[in-house]
Write a protein that holds these residues in place. Structure first.
Motif, PDB file in Angstrom:
ATOM      1  N   ASP A   1       0.822  -1.208   0.000  1.00 52.35           N
ATOM      2  CA  ASP A   1       0.000   0.000   0.000  1.00 52.35           C
ATOM      3  C   ASP A   1       0.856   1.257   0.000  1.00 52.35           C
ATOM      4  O   ASP A   1       0.524   2.275  -0.631  1.00 52.35           O
ATOM      5  CB  ASP A   1      -0.941  -0.002   1.214  1.00 52.35           C
ATOM      6  CG  ASP A   1      -1.956  -1.133   1.144  1.00 52.35           C
ATOM      7  OD1 ASP A   1      -2.163  -1.648   0.020  1.00 52.35           O
ATOM      8  OD2 ASP A   1      -2.526  -1.503   2.190  1.00 52.35           O
TER       9      ASP A   1
ATOM     10  N   LEU B   1       2.044   1.965  -3.456  1.00 53.36           N
ATOM     11  CA  LEU B   1       0.972   2.530  -4.274  1.00 53.36           C
ATOM     12  C   LEU B   1       0.793   4.006  -3.975  1.00 53.36           C
ATOM     13  O   LEU B   1       0.582   4.824  -4.885  1.00 53.36           O
ATOM     14  CB  LEU B   1      -0.330   1.763  -4.017  1.00 53.36           C
ATOM     15  CG  LEU B   1      -0.384   0.324  -4.544  1.00 53.36           C
ATOM     16  CD1 LEU B   1      -1.697  -0.344  -4.124  1.00 53.36           C
ATOM     17  CD2 LEU B   1      -0.262   0.309  -6.060  1.00 53.36           C
ATOM     18  N   ARG B   2       0.847   4.400  -2.674  1.00 53.11           N
ATOM     19  CA  ARG B   2       0.724   5.814  -2.333  1.00 53.11           C
ATOM     20  C   ARG B   2       1.873   6.618  -2.951  1.00 53.11           C
ATOM     21  O   ARG B   2       1.669   7.725  -3.465  1.00 53.11           O
ATOM     22  CB  ARG B   2       0.726   5.975  -0.806  1.00 53.11           C
ATOM     23  CG  ARG B   2      -0.528   5.476  -0.113  1.00 53.11           C
ATOM     24  CD  ARG B   2      -0.403   5.638   1.397  1.00 53.11           C
ATOM     25  NE  ARG B   2      -0.220   7.023   1.794  1.00 53.11           N
ATOM     26  CZ  ARG B   2      -1.207   7.899   2.025  1.00 53.11           C
ATOM     27  NH1 ARG B   2      -2.468   7.506   1.896  1.00 53.11           N
ATOM     28  NH2 ARG B   2      -0.939   9.147   2.386  1.00 53.11           N
TER      29      ARG B   2
ATOM     30  N   GLU C   1       3.602   5.876  -5.678  1.00 49.87           N
ATOM     31  CA  GLU C   1       3.421   5.954  -7.146  1.00 49.87           C
ATOM     32  C   GLU C   1       2.327   6.940  -7.505  1.00 49.87           C
ATOM     33  O   GLU C   1       2.411   7.631  -8.533  1.00 49.87           O
ATOM     34  CB  GLU C   1       3.096   4.564  -7.686  1.00 49.87           C
ATOM     35  CG  GLU C   1       4.309   3.625  -7.665  1.00 49.87           C
ATOM     36  CD  GLU C   1       3.937   2.191  -7.987  1.00 49.87           C
ATOM     37  OE1 GLU C   1       4.846   1.381  -8.218  1.00 49.87           O
ATOM     38  OE2 GLU C   1       2.720   1.882  -7.998  1.00 49.87           O
ATOM     39  N   ILE C   2       1.284   7.045  -6.673  1.00 45.59           N
ATOM     40  CA  ILE C   2       0.239   8.047  -6.917  1.00 45.59           C
ATOM     41  C   ILE C   2       0.811   9.440  -6.705  1.00 45.59           C
ATOM     42  O   ILE C   2       0.557  10.376  -7.490  1.00 45.59           O
ATOM     43  CB  ILE C   2      -0.964   7.792  -5.992  1.00 45.59           C
ATOM     44  CG1 ILE C   2      -1.634   6.465  -6.381  1.00 45.59           C
ATOM     45  CG2 ILE C   2      -1.953   8.938  -6.082  1.00 45.59           C
ATOM     46  CD1 ILE C   2      -2.727   6.036  -5.418  1.00 45.59           C
TER      47      ILE C   2
ATOM     48  N   THR D   1       2.256   2.033 -12.528  1.00 48.47           N
ATOM     49  CA  THR D   1       2.212   0.941 -11.555  1.00 48.47           C
ATOM     50  C   THR D   1       2.283  -0.380 -12.311  1.00 48.47           C
ATOM     51  O   THR D   1       1.768  -0.482 -13.425  1.00 48.47           O
ATOM     52  CB  THR D   1       0.911   1.022 -10.738  1.00 48.47           C
ATOM     53  OG1 THR D   1       0.871   2.272 -10.067  1.00 48.47           O
ATOM     54  CG2 THR D   1       0.829  -0.100  -9.713  1.00 48.47           C
TER      55      THR D   1
ATOM     56  N   GLN E   1      -0.744  -4.650 -10.186  1.00 49.67           N
ATOM     57  CA  GLN E   1      -1.154  -3.783  -9.080  1.00 49.67           C
ATOM     58  C   GLN E   1      -2.089  -2.652  -9.528  1.00 49.67           C
ATOM     59  O   GLN E   1      -2.394  -1.754  -8.734  1.00 49.67           O
ATOM     60  CB  GLN E   1       0.103  -3.169  -8.430  1.00 49.67           C
ATOM     61  CG  GLN E   1       1.051  -4.185  -7.841  1.00 49.67           C
ATOM     62  CD  GLN E   1       0.450  -4.898  -6.640  1.00 49.67           C
ATOM     63  OE1 GLN E   1      -0.402  -4.328  -5.935  1.00 49.67           O
ATOM     64  NE2 GLN E   1       0.873  -6.138  -6.392  1.00 49.67           N
TER      65      GLN E   1
ATOM     66  N   ARG F   1      -4.322  -0.094  -7.198  1.00 46.74           N
ATOM     67  CA  ARG F   1      -4.109   1.362  -7.247  1.00 46.74           C
ATOM     68  C   ARG F   1      -5.425   2.087  -7.448  1.00 46.74           C
ATOM     69  O   ARG F   1      -5.679   3.122  -6.814  1.00 46.74           O
ATOM     70  CB  ARG F   1      -3.112   1.698  -8.361  1.00 46.74           C
ATOM     71  CG  ARG F   1      -2.896   3.191  -8.540  1.00 46.74           C
ATOM     72  CD  ARG F   1      -1.774   3.495  -9.485  1.00 46.74           C
ATOM     73  NE  ARG F   1      -1.626   4.918  -9.720  1.00 46.74           N
ATOM     74  CZ  ARG F   1      -0.610   5.480 -10.365  1.00 46.74           C
ATOM     75  NH1 ARG F   1       0.363   4.710 -10.840  1.00 46.74           N
ATOM     76  NH2 ARG F   1      -0.556   6.781 -10.535  1.00 46.74           N
ATOM     77  N   ARG F   2      -6.280   1.598  -8.309  1.00 45.01           N
ATOM     78  CA  ARG F   2      -7.564   2.245  -8.523  1.00 45.01           C
ATOM     79  C   ARG F   2      -8.423   2.221  -7.247  1.00 45.01           C
ATOM     80  O   ARG F   2      -9.102   3.189  -6.905  1.00 45.01           O
ATOM     81  CB  ARG F   2      -8.312   1.560  -9.663  1.00 45.01           C
ATOM     82  CG  ARG F   2      -7.662   1.774 -11.026  1.00 45.01           C
ATOM     83  CD  ARG F   2      -8.379   0.994 -12.094  1.00 45.01           C
ATOM     84  NE  ARG F   2      -7.763   1.205 -13.404  1.00 45.01           N
ATOM     85  CZ  ARG F   2      -8.102   0.541 -14.502  1.00 45.01           C
ATOM     86  NH1 ARG F   2      -9.060  -0.397 -14.439  1.00 45.01           N
ATOM     87  NH2 ARG F   2      -7.498   0.795 -15.632  1.00 45.01           N
TER      88      ARG F   2
ATOM     89  N   GLN G   1      -7.105   4.850  -4.939  1.00 47.30           N
ATOM     90  CA  GLN G   1      -7.481   6.199  -5.356  1.00 47.30           C
ATOM     91  C   GLN G   1      -8.930   6.502  -4.966  1.00 47.30           C
ATOM     92  O   GLN G   1      -9.247   7.621  -4.519  1.00 47.30           O
ATOM     93  CB  GLN G   1      -7.285   6.349  -6.867  1.00 47.30           C
ATOM     94  CG  GLN G   1      -5.829   6.415  -7.296  1.00 47.30           C
ATOM     95  CD  GLN G   1      -5.672   6.435  -8.800  1.00 47.30           C
ATOM     96  OE1 GLN G   1      -6.597   6.019  -9.515  1.00 47.30           O
ATOM     97  NE2 GLN G   1      -4.524   6.892  -9.273  1.00 47.30           N
TER      98      GLN G   1
ATOM     99  N   ARG H   1      10.400  -0.142  -7.736  1.00 49.31           N
ATOM    100  CA  ARG H   1       9.230   0.738  -7.700  1.00 49.31           C
ATOM    101  C   ARG H   1       9.506   1.977  -6.853  1.00 49.31           C
ATOM    102  O   ARG H   1       9.118   3.099  -7.208  1.00 49.31           O
ATOM    103  CB  ARG H   1       8.035  -0.027  -7.142  1.00 49.31           C
ATOM    104  CG  ARG H   1       7.580  -1.172  -8.050  1.00 49.31           C
ATOM    105  CD  ARG H   1       6.472  -1.978  -7.408  1.00 49.31           C
ATOM    106  NE  ARG H   1       5.274  -1.166  -7.191  1.00 49.31           N
ATOM    107  CZ  ARG H   1       4.182  -1.610  -6.577  1.00 49.31           C
ATOM    108  NH1 ARG H   1       4.154  -2.856  -6.100  1.00 49.31           N
ATOM    109  NH2 ARG H   1       3.136  -0.811  -6.417  1.00 49.31           N
TER     110      ARG H   1
END
Length: 909
Positions: free
Chosen positions: A838, A841-842, A844-845, A851, A855, A859-860, A863, A898
């Motif tokens: 998680d 993912l934060r 990368e956002i 991503t 994943q 990610r969606r 969001q 990543r």
């Protein structure tokens, strides 16, 4: 009418097996070829071609080629029939001239007649056989003539021997002489005898008569000798050797040799004239013999013999002996010349026979023998090759058509030269001629091919001329807008004419005027447009000269003129050389004007101020620091350049010290200064201006649908936007705003602006601008490299759980605060544990980076979850803390990649 046409197309489609209804051009062409393999009639092919060519020219190409082939075949059939009739006429004549037969073949080939196909092939073979028969007959005449001479020589030699030897040899002569007569009579009865050359019949007749006379005289003398041997009263034969032999047999003394009569007295002048004539002929013979001229020496020897026959009785004995010795030498030279000529002829015969080389037969593999019997037979033939029948040896020509033709021509010329230097040899000539004729078949095939191709090339060129005429007629009245396409089409026609194949000089000279006339008529509209375009371009050249000669160069007029020129050049194409010449003439005056302007600018730049020189030196220092690649040096050099840009030289500083005019409105007036008198102290500095009213920032409600607050009412001062301006109108700019500039150009009167110093020269301005751009680009590159190294070092620290290896604050950049870096170091001090999915993912956002595919769904979902938490800080605000949490987890190579991709973007902000 349309229904009828559709019905015809359907019928033709059914006839051709679907050539019209096929979906692609390739399938249509394939079905047309399949239909042509069934050999349809010419009318059907013509009808299908007419309909199909209007739809698909590519598919109709096999039809067109087939129709052209039929057309050529019909034309060649007509030509073949005409020349076949001429050939049969020659064959039907009782007397055939060899030159006429060879001329028929040559003229037929020139006319394009297919000599390799029937009926011309048969007529050609008959004529060749007839000519060969005539030539063989002429060779046989020469052989018979030589045989007659040999028989006469045999008979003459017997007259020098005993009459008994002659009587013994008479039996063979009685068989040989009638046989020769029979062979000579067979020549006269040959069907080709009327066609031999006129010089051969007299030669054969003379040989017959001479041999008959010698044979009759020999038989008469031999009969008389036989009678005298049996009867002593019989008269002796007229042969001296036989008469002496019979006289000795009778016991009679030998007949005394007749005494040489004394020469009668001759006039001395006549004798001297005779000696002079013979001496001149003798000198000629000696000269030719000394030079080794075979034929010339033979001619001179014949002249000397004739002189001896005429004046031999009047010559001195010494001169007569010299003449006979010279004749003997000439005879020896003639024999040597004959031998040498025969050697050269044999070499030429060997070269002519070597024009074909044998082809080695391919050895069949062992598996080719199908059964044991065939294998045994093959083995027997291999063991005993004499028992096997001799297979003809395959031969192939050594050269192609043209090379073979040149070689044959050279060999025949050499044979002619050899014939000029010595007597002919008919046996070698026959071998040489047969070898050359065999090799000439290759030349003939090549000539037939060349003439066929020449006929095709001529037809293609004529068709191209007609196509150009049709194209010119179609484009004569049409509006000519796209002259480039028009010119491109003309060039394509010219390329096709150049690539239309080879023609003879005569045919090319015949077609070239027609082509020039057709292409000239087609190019007439373009030539007229080009003439008008040249006139317009010359007018623009004059305008360019006027603009270039003007004292002040008008850039807008120059650009407009250049645009007009480009539009004209793109509209009407010209010849490349002519267009380049006009363009050079057009741009010369403008270039000269710009060069004058550049020279003036360079002169002005040469007289630069001290400030400009300082800026130039600082710019060079920046360039050197940029080349070194050291960020500290680059920043220091940039700072020095900034100081140089803000600095003033002495003259500029004195000008800057002048008092400025007092601003209007609420601006604070500057203290007036007066120039101090000599020896007086300067006035006190001006009082500082009142500080400006601070600006208070306000934050409005930026939520959707919220009402924005009204702008606070301004004070009723000089910037009141609602206060009427001069003349009673609303002056939206405010009363304190004026468009009038200060007389010095240093800003508005209503306020103060930053003092930027005097204007830089062009050279210094460009130098400092380029230096700053290069330095900034180098710093960005160095920063990117530093970020990359810092990220690599950070990933290594994570892998080894070593806080000491975390890059410094300066290496990470200004976006990473010391508190954030300290949190990273503390996270690495503990053992790794937990899940970083998680958190990644934060990050990368926050960094807005891609991503991994597996994943994307997570990610969606995150969001969507972040959208529901409006009052919590977003990933862009907490990314430093998120990185610390990721570093607290166990190291993973995929997670490290990543994290590194996300930090690349985050550290650059």
């Amino acid at each position: 009418m349309s229904t009828l046409k559709t019905h015809d197309t359907q019928a033709l489609d059914a006839l051709t097996g679907g050539a019209f209804s096929a979906p692609t051009s390739g399938e249509r062409a394939a079905r047309v070829r399949d239909w042509l393999a069934a050999e349809p009639s010419a009318e059907q092919m013509q009808e299908v071609f007419r309909e199909l060519s209007a739809r698909d020219k590519g598919a109709a190409r096999p039809l067109r080629e087939k129709l052209d082939e039929i057309k050529r075949a019909k034309g060649q059939e007509a030509i073949a029939a005409e020349w076949a009739e001429k050939g049969r006429t020659l064959l039907s004549q009782p007397r055939l001239n060899i030159a006429d037969a060879m001329a028929w073949q040559r003229d037929a080939a020139k006319a394009g007649a297919p000599l390799s196909r029937e009926p011309l092939a048969g007529v050609k073979t008959q004529l060749a056989d007839r000519v060969k028969g005539i030539e063989d007959l002429q060779n046989r005449v020469q052989v018979q003539r030589e045989a007659a001479v040999l028989l006469a020589q045999r008979i003459e030699v017997l007259s020098t021997k005993s009459w008994k030897d002659a009587e013994a040899a008479a039996e063979s002569l009685r068989a040989d002489v009638p046989q020769w007569q029979a062979q000579a009579q067979a020549l006269l009865e040959d069907s080709n005898w009327p066609s031999v050359e006129p010089r051969f019949p007299p030669l054969l007749e003379a040989s017959r008569n001479q041999l008959q006379v010698v044979w009759d005289a020999f038989q008469s003398a031999l009969a008389q000798a036989s009678a005298a041997a049996t009867n002593t009263e019989a008269p002796l034969p007229p042969v001296p050797v036989w008469a002496d032999e019979l006289r000795q047999a009778r016991g009679l003394p030998a007949e005394a040799a007749p005494t040489k009569p004394a020469r009668p007295k001759v006039d001395p002048e006549v004798r001297a004239r005779a000696n002079q004539v013979v001496a001149e002929a003798l000198a000629k013979v000696e000269q030719e013999v000394a030079q080794g001229h075979g034929k010339a020496s033979a001619g001179a020897a014949n002249a000397l013999r004739n002189a001896l026959k005429e004046h031999g009785k009047l010559l001195d004995d010494k001169l007569e002996a010299q003449a006979h010795a010279a004749l003997g030498t000439a005879t020896e030279l003639e024999g040597w010349q004959r031998w040498r000529a025969d050697q050269l002829r044999q070499e030429l015969v060997a070269k002519a026979e070597a024009l074909f080389e044998p082809v080695a037969p391919a050895t069949p593999p062992a598996a080719a023998t199908e059964n044991t019997a065939e294998a045994a037979q093959a083995e027997a033939q291999a063991v005993s090759p004499a028992a096997a029948p001799a297979a003809p040896v395959a031969r192939k020509p050594r050269y192609g058509g043209r090379k073979m033709q040149e070689t044959l021509r050279a060999l025949r010329e050499q044979w002619k030269q050899v014939d000029q230097g010595g007597p002919p040899n008919h046996a070698l000539w026959k071998r040489f001629d047969e070898a050359c004729n065999e090799a000439y078949k290759v030349v003939q095939e090549w000539l037939d091919k060349v003439k066929t191709e020449a006929a095709e090339h001529r037809a293609a060129r004529l068709a191209l001329i007609e196509e150009v005429k049709a194209w010119a007629a179609a484009h004569a009245d049409a509006p000519q807008g796209d002259w480039k396409s028009f010119n491109r089409a003309l060039h394509q026609f010219s390329d096709r004419w150049r690539e239309a194949g080879h023609l003879s000089e005569k045919a090319f000279a015949e077609l070239q005027p027609q082509w020039k006339e057709a292409i000239g008529h087609a190019a007439a509209p373009l030539e007229a447009a080009q003439k008008s375009s040249i006139e317009r371009r010359n007018a623009m050249i004059e305008e360019a000269k006027v603009l270039g000669d003007a004292p002040m160069l008008r850039i807008d007029a120059v650009k407009s003129l250049q645009q007009r020129w480009q539009a004209e050049a793109q509209t009407v194409p010209l010849d490349r050389k002519q267009e380049q010449k006009l363009w050079d003439a057009f741009r010369k005056p403008i270039d000269d004007a710009f060069n004058r302007k550049t020279q003036e600018r360079e002169k002005a730049a040469a007289a630069m101020s001290g400030r400009d020189r300082a800026v130039l030196d600082a710019s060079r220092a920046v360039e050197e620091a940029t080349a070194s690649g050291d960020a500290q040096k680059i920043r220091a050099a940039m700072a020095a350049l900034e100081q140089a840009l803000k600095a003033r030289d002495d003259a500029d500083a004195a000008a800057a010290a002048a008092p400025a005019p007092a601003p209007s409105g609420d601006a604070v007036a500057a203290e007036a200064t007066a120039e101090p008198a000599e020896g007086e102290a300067a006035a006190a500095p001006a009082a500082p201006a009142k500080p400006a009213k601070p600006v208070i920032a306000m934050r409005g409600d930026d939520r959707p649908g919220a009402r924005r607050p009204e702008t606070a009412a301004a004070g009723r001062g000089k910037f009141d936007a609602r206060r009427p301006g001069p003349g009673g109108r609303d002056d939206r700019r405010g009363a304190g705003f004026r468009s009038d500039r200060d007389d010095r150009g240093g800003g508005f009167r209503g306020g103060e602006r930053e003092d930027r110093g005097p204007r830089l020269g062009d050279t210094a301005f460009r130098a400092q601008r380029d230096a700053l751009e290069h330095a900034q680009a180098a710093l960005r590159k160095l920063a990117a490299q530093a970020h990359g190294e810092a990220l690599t070092q950070l990933m290594t620290a994570w892998e080894q759980r070593s806080g000491e290896q975390v890059p410094s604050h300066q290496e990470l950049g200004r976006v990473v605060t010391p508190q954030v870096r300290q949190a990273w170091v503390q996270a690495l001090a503990k053992p790794g544990a937990g899940d970083a999915s998680d958190l990644l993912l934060r990050l990368e956002i926050a960094a807005d980076v891609p991503t991994p595919a597996e994943q994307i769904a997570a990610r969606r979902q995150m969001q969507l979850l972040l959208l529901t938490k409006r009052h919590e800080p977003g990933p862009q605000e907490t990314w430093g803390t998120d990185v610390a949490k990721v570093l607290a987890t166990a190291y993973d190579a995929a997670a490290a990649r990543r994290l590194q991709n996300a930090l690349k973007n985050l550290l650059r902000r």
